[in-house]
Design a protein around this motif. Sequence first.
Motif, PDB file in Angstrom:
ATOM      1  N   TRP A 113       3.857  -1.748  -0.671  1.00 55.92           N
ATOM      2  CA  TRP A 113       5.096  -1.133  -1.116  1.00 55.92           C
ATOM      3  C   TRP A 113       5.893  -2.040  -2.044  1.00 55.92           C
ATOM      4  N   ASN A 114       5.971  -3.327  -1.715  1.00 56.00           N
ATOM      5  CA  ASN A 114       6.747  -4.224  -2.577  1.00 56.00           C
ATOM      6  C   ASN A 114       6.090  -4.396  -3.935  1.00 56.00           C
ATOM      7  N   GLY A 117       7.034  -1.354  -6.082  1.00 58.58           N
ATOM      8  CA  GLY A 117       8.357  -1.514  -6.668  1.00 58.58           C
ATOM      9  C   GLY A 117       8.362  -2.480  -7.840  1.00 58.58           C
ATOM     10  N   THR A 118       7.606  -3.576  -7.713  1.00 65.54           N
ATOM     11  CA  THR A 118       7.538  -4.552  -8.797  1.00 65.54           C
ATOM     12  C   THR A 118       6.840  -3.977 -10.017  1.00 65.54           C
ATOM     13  N   GLN A 121       9.208  -1.687 -11.675  1.00 65.50           N
ATOM     14  CA  GLN A 121      10.322  -2.446 -12.229  1.00 65.50           C
ATOM     15  C   GLN A 121       9.976  -2.991 -13.612  1.00 65.50           C
ATOM     16  N   THR A 225      11.587  -0.373   0.758  1.00 68.52           N
ATOM     17  CA  THR A 225      11.083  -1.463  -0.077  1.00 68.52           C
ATOM     18  C   THR A 225      11.075  -1.109  -1.551  1.00 68.52           C
ATOM     19  N   GLU A 226      10.511   0.060  -1.903  1.00 68.62           N
ATOM     20  CA  GLU A 226      10.367   0.408  -3.320  1.00 68.62           C
ATOM     21  C   GLU A 226      11.709   0.494  -4.045  1.00 68.62           C
ATOM     22  N   VAL A 229      13.406  -3.047  -4.270  1.00 71.47           N
ATOM     23  CA  VAL A 229      12.819  -3.927  -5.277  1.00 71.47           C
ATOM     24  C   VAL A 229      13.161  -3.434  -6.674  1.00 71.47           C
TER      25      VAL A 229
END
Length: 295
Positions: A113-114, A117-118, A121, A225-226, A229
């Motif tokens: 999940w992280n 998001g990255t 991003q 998380t998403e 981040v």
Amino acid sequence: MQQTYNNKAWFLVIPVVILVALSAVIPLMTVVNYSVQDTFGGNQFFWAGTEWFSDVLQSERFHNALMRNLGFSFLILAIEVPLGIMIALCMPKKGIGVPICLVLMALPLLIPWNVVGTIWQVFGRADIGLLGYSLASLGIDYNYATNALDAWITIVVMDVWHWTSLVVLLCYAGLSSIPDAYYQAARIDGASRWKVFRYIQLPKMNRVLLIAVLLRFMDSFMIYTEPFVLTGGGPGNSTTFLSIDLVKMAIGQFDLGPAAAMSLVYFLIILLLSWVFYTVMTNYDAEKPPKGDEA
């Protein structure tokens, strides 16, 4: 002849019970304990009763975050469930294309999940991101860091990209369990493509759709998380969901009592809405009138 039963097999369940107690029950009881007390540090607690629950339920901050969560979850379900069904219907049923499609569908689910998001991003940045740069080249003013609508669109598209595959795989499993005799009978009767879907495929997918809806609702309602981040809950509080607000309250402000009360209310809302989804979807077929009684 009297038959004897050996109940010693139940002892094999003891490790699971201990594991669940350590990982779920004991932490839950700790949260319940914090929710009815107040602390000023130094490990000193004072009885507060239901004060924190009353504050949470009357808080405009909680209501706004709850509305964001509900809007996001229902928007996600409205997009991912029909899209997942359509993709599953278009996937091949035989041949080398089956494993290829299944692997491609499973790939987004394997990404943490992280990391998702990255990825988004960077992907959405106007200076180095493919999406942001492409939109800027077309003259579209897109910036998820400063525009609330852009942030919402990015988070929704990100979640659809990440989790639609789960709905696809579940629906494909339901479609694969339908015997060929059903389709042969439909061809003999001259059934249209819509009638095949309405009366053969959709009823056979009811159970997997129930699982898909419940899983996607719970996951989307607990999303943290998403968006954290990607936007950190911003711009402003436009993407501050209950989970992000809860972390800010517990860790950022160290308000353990209100945070514990809010987490319990959050937990009960998830249980209640999941029960509503389950009840409605399981009773749908039972409430439908027989074909002969339809007007």
